[in-house]
Design a protein around this motif. Structure first.
Motif, short mmCIF file in Angstrom:
data_model
loop_
_atom_site.label_atom_id
_atom_site.label_comp_id
_atom_site.label_asym_id
_atom_site.label_seq_id
_atom_site.Cartn_x
_atom_site.Cartn_y
_atom_site.Cartn_z
N VAL A 50 65.01 65.66 65.34
CA VAL A 50 63.54 65.65 65.29
C VAL A 50 62.99 64.35 65.86
CG1 VAL A 50 61.54 65.66 63.75
CG2 VAL A 50 63.42 67.27 63.36
N ALA A 51 63.59 63.23 65.42
CA ALA A 51 63.09 61.91 65.84
C ALA A 51 63.32 61.66 67.32
CB ALA A 51 63.76 60.82 65.01
N ALA A 52 64.39 62.23 67.88
CA ALA A 52 64.69 62.02 69.30
C ALA A 52 63.57 62.50 70.20
CB ALA A 52 65.99 62.72 69.67
N GLY A 53 62.80 63.47 69.74
CA GLY A 53 61.67 63.97 70.51
C GLY A 53 60.44 63.09 70.41
N GLY A 54 60.51 62.00 69.66
CA GLY A 54 59.38 61.08 69.52
C GLY A 54 58.54 61.30 68.30
N THR A 55 58.88 62.30 67.47
CA THR A 55 58.10 62.57 66.26
C THR A 55 58.37 61.52 65.20
OG1 THR A 55 58.16 64.94 66.68
CG2 THR A 55 57.66 64.25 64.44
N VAL A 56 57.31 61.01 64.60
CA VAL A 56 57.42 60.13 63.43
C VAL A 56 56.97 60.92 62.22
CG1 VAL A 56 56.69 57.99 62.34
CG2 VAL A 56 56.97 58.07 64.82
N LEU A 57 57.92 61.22 61.33
CA LEU A 57 57.59 61.95 60.11
C LEU A 57 57.01 60.98 59.09
CD1 LEU A 57 60.78 64.17 59.67
CD2 LEU A 57 58.58 64.85 60.60
N ALA A 58 55.88 61.34 58.51
CA ALA A 58 55.26 60.48 57.50
C ALA A 58 54.53 61.34 56.48
CB ALA A 58 54.28 59.49 58.15
N GLY A 59 54.53 60.89 55.25
CA GLY A 59 53.84 61.62 54.19
C GLY A 59 53.60 60.72 53.00
N GLN A 60 52.69 61.13 52.16
CA GLN A 60 52.35 60.37 50.96
C GLN A 60 52.78 61.18 49.74
OE1 GLN A 60 51.11 57.47 51.90
NE2 GLN A 60 50.97 58.24 54.00
N MET A 61 53.59 60.59 48.91
CA MET A 61 54.05 61.27 47.72
C MET A 61 52.93 61.36 46.68
SD MET A 61 57.05 62.06 48.63
CE MET A 61 56.30 62.20 50.25
N GLY A 62 52.88 62.49 46.00
CA GLY A 62 51.89 62.69 44.96
C GLY A 62 50.53 63.12 45.47
N GLY A 63 50.40 63.31 46.79
CA GLY A 63 49.15 63.76 47.33
C GLY A 63 48.09 62.69 47.48
N TRP A 64 48.43 61.44 47.21
CA TRP A 64 47.47 60.34 47.35
C TRP A 64 47.49 59.86 48.79
CZ3 TRP A 64 44.37 58.66 43.37
CH2 TRP A 64 44.69 59.12 42.10
N ALA A 65 46.32 59.71 49.38
CA ALA A 65 46.23 59.25 50.76
C ALA A 65 46.57 57.76 50.84
CB ALA A 65 44.83 59.49 51.31
N ALA A 66 47.10 57.36 52.00
CA ALA A 66 47.35 55.93 52.23
C ALA A 66 46.01 55.20 52.21
CB ALA A 66 48.03 55.75 53.58
N PRO A 67 45.96 53.97 51.68
CA PRO A 67 47.09 53.16 51.25
C PRO A 67 47.45 53.29 49.78
CG PRO A 67 45.12 51.82 51.23
CD PRO A 67 44.69 53.19 51.66
N TYR A 68 46.94 54.31 49.09
CA TYR A 68 47.18 54.44 47.64
C TYR A 68 48.46 55.19 47.32
CZ TYR A 68 42.28 53.21 48.00
OH TYR A 68 41.11 52.59 48.34
N GLY A 69 48.87 56.09 48.21
CA GLY A 69 50.07 56.87 47.95
C GLY A 69 51.34 56.11 48.29
N ILE A 70 52.46 56.65 47.85
CA ILE A 70 53.77 56.09 48.19
C ILE A 70 54.18 56.69 49.53
CG2 ILE A 70 56.18 55.92 47.52
CD1 ILE A 70 55.25 56.21 44.63
N SER A 71 54.22 55.87 50.55
CA SER A 71 54.49 56.37 51.90
C SER A 71 55.98 56.49 52.16
CB SER A 71 53.87 55.44 52.94
OG SER A 71 52.48 55.37 52.80
#
Length: 496
Positions: A50-71
């Protein structure tokens, strides 16, 4: 994709729980641990694809948006390190089947290995400094238990050194994180990159960041903070030593690379300091190895010297140098773990790991001699093996910007590394055993160990012969590191 994002932590954690539930049955624990490591390899391979195609996977645990969630963030570098962690974890649990030990120790070994893999993978994918601290704690708790596994005065003594300096680094890390949060209002790596990138960092934030990098330097075993490593790694059970040699210092190196490239993507004063530290680490490590007389102590000092190469790529701060650091990380994890595997089996055959008490292994086990020669020559940088290309790229990157001293130190370290590997070859393999050939023995179960060492040696050769493919991936990973904008955008949910 969310499931894939948490899989590097979830797979070893679930495996740990299953092993704990089956703890009374040693054979079942070993099978579960092996299957879990295989699953982690599969997850790592998928992430790399997946990463070889240039995709950066990112998400916030617990549904809290950055910068409050655990990235959680996975790019090319973290994907590759998760994959290679799975490979080394699988190699370790399979190799352990060839080693002597009681059933209870075997059960506990697999539990703590899975705990360590959980912590290592968590550190590679977290996008938050405080959670990086948490994952460091997880892997350290497991490593404390693993290093002392089996008991004995020698292991306890080595564990005390390991425990003290790593706890010191952890305390420094926690203190610096608190100071950094107070100065910037965030511990998200993307948030810190924005603060420093916009020139809004206060002197207090810079001091806190420097303290944090110092903590990472202790964990990476950089000069002059490396003494804990050669004092402790050689005392552990052979599979544990190999697992530590392959993975633990690389977590510190990864943390350095990740944070420095995010907050200071362009060369500056910090990179100048790192350059001299990298050169000193290479020289002191390789000279320390030259003075040792035990196989695993020699190899332990070489971990220190090789970490210097990785930090050299970070210090030079050019795209080619960063690509060399990524290549070196991938190469070294495989090679160093394999050398410890070979060294452990060689010591069991010879009855000692002191070079003076070893000998005759080439005649007794020629296949073992070959399996030692491949990673040893790769570590020294002999073409066409993986180590040659890693060193070549870093030396070229040094010459490209006129860092002549760094290039000279890197080449000189390679020469001394070859001399150390030659010393082990001459003393352990070529010369006659001081007690005669009858003193050599072949352990009852060597097939799992042979399979592991042969597979890692083949991987070393494959990386060398397929260096173009690996280098293309490393260059792409370096491009992501050189431009933090993509990382920040992925965390903010603006595309990955």
């Amino acid at each position: 994709m969310k499931a894939l994002l948490v899989a590097p932590v979830l797979v070893p954690l679930v495996t740990l729980i299953l092993c704990l539930l089956a703890r009374r049955q040693a054979r079942r624990v070993a099978v579960l641990s092996t299957l879990g490591a295989l699953a982690l390899c599969a997850v790592g391979g998928w992430l790399v694809a997946v990463a070889a195609g240039g995709t950066v996977l990112a998400g916030q645990m617990g549904g809290w948006a950055a910068p409050y969630g655990i990235s959680l963030v996975i790019d090319r570098l973290s994907a590759a390190l998760v994959a290679i962690t799975g490979v080394v974890g699988l190699a370790t649990v399979v190799y352990a089947r060839s080693c002597d030990g009681d059933a209870a120790g075997g059960r506990d070994f697999h539990l703590f290995v899975q705990g360590l893999l959980t912590g290592v993978c968590g550190a590679f994918i977290t996008g938050d400094v405080f959670n990086l601290y948490v994952w460091f704690e997880v892997l350290l708790i497991s490593s404390f238990a693993l290093i002392v596994l089996g008991g004995g005065a020698r292991r306890v003594s080595g564990t005390v050194v390991y425990l003290f300096l790593n706890l010191l680094a952890t305390l420094l890390f926690l203190l610096s994180a608190a100071l950094l949060y107070g100065a910037t209002g965030t511990l998200g790596m993307a948030g810190l990159a924005e603060v420093f990138g916009a020139g809004e960092a206060t002197p207090g934030a810079t001091v806190a960041l420097v303290l944090m990098l110092l903590a990472f330097s202790i964990k990476a075993a950089l000069f002059p903070l490396f003494g804990w490593l050669p004092a402790s790694y050689h005392v552990a059970w052979a599979p544990v030593s190999a697992l530590f040699a392959g993975l633990l210092t690389k977590v510190g190196v990864y943390a350095l690379i990740r944070l420095v490239t995010l907050v200071w993507p362009e060369a500056g004063p910090a990179h100048g300091v790192l350059l001299w530290v990298a050169c000193a680490t290479m020289l002191v490590g390789v000279l320390g190895a030259a003075a040792q007389t035990e196989v695993r102590r020699i190899l332990s000092f070489h971990i220190v010297s090789q970490v210097g190469y990785m930090v050299l790529g970070l210090a030079l701060a050019t795209p080619l140098a960063l690509a060399g650091a990524v290549f070196y990380l991938i190469h070294h994890i495989v090679v160093k773990a394999n050398l410890f595997f070979v060294g452990g089996l060689a010591a069991r055959m010879a009855g000692s790991e002191r070079l003076a008490a070893m000998g005759g292994l080439y005649a007794h086990a020629p296949w073992l001699a070959i399996l030692f020669a491949i990673p040893a020559l790769s570590l020294a940088g002999i073409p066409p093996l993986s180590g040659f290309w890693a060193k070549f790229v870093l030396v070229k990157a040094s010459l490209d910007i006129g860092a002549w001293v760094a290039a000279g130190v890197a080449l000189l370290t390679g020469v001394f590394t070859l001399l150390s590997m030659s010393k082990i070859w001459n003393e352990a393999f070529l010369k006659a055993h001081p007690d005669g050939p009858q003193a050599l023995r072949t352990p009852a179960r060597t097939r799992p160990a042979m399979a592991v060492m042969a597979a890692l040696a083949a991987l070393t050769v494959a990386i060398g012969l397929g260096a173009g493919v690996v280098m293309d991936y490393a260059v792409a990973a370096a491009a992501q590191l050189s431009d933090p904008a993509g990382y920040i955008a992925a965390v903010r949910g603006e595309g990955g």
